[in-house]
Design a protein around this motif. Structure first.
Motif, mmCIF file in Angstrom:
data_model
loop_
_atom_site.group_PDB
_atom_site.id
_atom_site.type_symbol
_atom_site.label_atom_id
_atom_site.label_comp_id
_atom_site.label_asym_id
_atom_site.label_seq_id
_atom_site.Cartn_x
_atom_site.Cartn_y
_atom_site.Cartn_z
ATOM 1 N N ARG A 67 0.837 -1.195 0.000
ATOM 2 C CA ARG A 67 0.000 0.000 0.000
ATOM 3 C C ARG A 67 0.876 1.252 0.000
ATOM 4 N N PHE A 68 0.285 2.344 -0.384
ATOM 5 C CA PHE A 68 0.955 3.638 -0.301
ATOM 6 C C PHE A 68 1.255 3.905 1.166
ATOM 7 N N LEU A 69 2.410 4.476 1.471
ATOM 8 C CA LEU A 69 2.809 4.737 2.857
ATOM 9 C C LEU A 69 2.952 6.232 3.082
ATOM 10 N N VAL A 70 2.303 6.732 4.134
ATOM 11 C CA VAL A 70 2.431 8.133 4.526
ATOM 12 C C VAL A 70 3.162 8.173 5.860
ATOM 13 N N LEU A 71 4.265 8.903 5.897
ATOM 14 C CA LEU A 71 4.996 9.107 7.143
ATOM 15 C C LEU A 71 4.590 10.459 7.718
ATOM 16 N N ASP A 72 3.963 10.432 8.871
ATOM 17 C CA ASP A 72 3.534 11.637 9.582
ATOM 18 C C ASP A 72 4.647 11.967 10.572
ATOM 19 N N CYS A 73 5.609 12.779 10.118
ATOM 20 C CA CYS A 73 6.807 13.068 10.898
ATOM 21 C C CYS A 73 6.546 14.224 11.856
ATOM 22 N N ARG A 74 6.491 13.915 13.124
ATOM 23 C CA ARG A 74 6.231 14.926 14.149
ATOM 24 C C ARG A 74 7.533 15.637 14.494
ATOM 25 N N ILE A 75 7.503 16.933 14.463
ATOM 26 C CA ILE A 75 8.695 17.748 14.681
ATOM 27 C C ILE A 75 8.653 18.324 16.089
ATOM 28 N N SER A 76 9.764 18.234 16.771
ATOM 29 C CA SER A 76 9.867 18.782 18.115
ATOM 30 C C SER A 76 9.953 20.300 18.057
ATOM 31 N N GLY A 77 9.140 20.959 18.844
ATOM 32 C CA GLY A 77 9.213 22.411 18.942
ATOM 33 C C GLY A 77 10.354 22.868 19.829
ATOM 34 N N ASP A 78 11.030 21.924 20.477
ATOM 35 C CA ASP A 78 12.135 22.266 21.375
ATOM 36 C C ASP A 78 13.463 22.436 20.645
ATOM 37 N N VAL A 79 13.514 22.025 19.383
ATOM 38 C CA VAL A 79 14.751 22.109 18.613
ATOM 39 C C VAL A 79 14.651 23.306 17.671
ATOM 40 N N ILE A 80 15.650 24.167 17.715
ATOM 41 C CA ILE A 80 15.683 25.337 16.837
ATOM 42 C C ILE A 80 16.870 25.174 15.899
ATOM 43 N N ALA A 81 16.610 25.230 14.603
ATOM 44 C CA ALA A 81 17.657 25.073 13.600
ATOM 45 C C ALA A 81 18.662 26.218 13.700
ATOM 46 N N PRO A 82 19.937 25.945 13.420
ATOM 47 C CA PRO A 82 20.949 26.998 13.492
ATOM 48 C C PRO A 82 20.620 28.224 12.633
ATOM 49 N N TYR A 83 20.071 28.018 11.425
ATOM 50 C CA TYR A 83 19.735 29.177 10.593
ATOM 51 C C TYR A 83 18.637 30.015 11.252
ATOM 52 N N GLN A 84 17.714 29.339 11.971
ATOM 53 C CA GLN A 84 16.643 30.062 12.656
ATOM 54 C C GLN A 84 17.210 30.842 13.844
ATOM 55 N N GLU A 85 18.193 30.282 14.522
ATOM 56 C CA GLU A 85 18.854 30.994 15.622
ATOM 57 C C GLU A 85 19.518 32.269 15.114
ATOM 58 N N GLU A 86 20.098 32.198 13.899
ATOM 59 C CA GLU A 86 20.727 33.380 13.300
ATOM 60 C C GLU A 86 19.671 34.442 12.995
ATOM 61 N N ILE A 87 18.536 34.041 12.461
ATOM 62 C CA ILE A 87 17.447 34.985 12.178
ATOM 63 C C ILE A 87 16.968 35.630 13.467
ATOM 64 N N ILE A 88 16.803 34.831 14.507
ATOM 65 C CA ILE A 88 16.361 35.361 15.795
ATOM 66 C C ILE A 88 17.371 36.365 16.323
ATOM 67 N N ARG A 89 18.665 36.047 16.220
ATOM 68 C CA ARG A 89 19.708 36.940 16.699
ATOM 69 C C ARG A 89 19.677 38.279 15.950
ATOM 70 N N VAL A 90 19.499 38.233 14.640
ATOM 71 C CA VAL A 90 19.497 39.441 13.828
ATOM 72 C C VAL A 90 18.222 40.254 14.052
ATOM 73 N N ASP A 91 17.080 39.584 14.155
ATOM 74 C CA ASP A 91 15.791 40.285 14.260
ATOM 75 C C ASP A 91 15.428 40.703 15.688
ATOM 76 N N SER A 92 16.169 40.243 16.660
ATOM 77 C CA SER A 92 15.816 40.568 18.050
ATOM 78 C C SER A 92 16.505 41.833 18.520
#
Length: 92
Positions: A67-92
């Motif tokens: 059968r067709f397979l769907v992976l429902d990948c749950r993402i942790s809100g506790d992990v912040i990607a390094p590029y997002q940390e850079e955006i936060i640093r610049v925009d804060s």
């Protein structure tokens, strides 16, 4: 594959860390794995790497009978990607 974070992740990271209320940035968690089952596919909720064992077994099945397979990948809100940390640093 569905990436499911149940939030407007970038907004939570940027504005939530600035002290704004996170509630409006959150989305009720959708169960895409259950939706897959409702349309004849197989759905798997993926929260840990071990949950991907089903993908390995599925890939080994004959294509014409699986059968067709769907992976429902749950993402942790506790992990912040390094590029997002850079955006936060610049925009804060």
């Amino acid at each position: 594959m569905v990436w499911n974070d149940a939030a407007y992740g970038a907004e939570v990271n940027l504005y939530g860390l600035q002290g704004l209320a996170r509630g409006p940035m959150l989305i009720p968690e959708a169960d895409f794995a259950a939706l897959a089952g409702g349309v004849g596919a197989e759905g798997v909720v993926v929260r840990t790497p071990a949950d991907l064992d089903r993908l390995e077994a599925w890939a080994a099945e004959p294509e014409e009978s699986r059968r067709f397979l769907v992976l429902d990948c749950r993402i942790s809100g506790d992990v912040i990607a390094p590029y997002q940390e850079e955006i936060i640093r610049v925009d804060s």
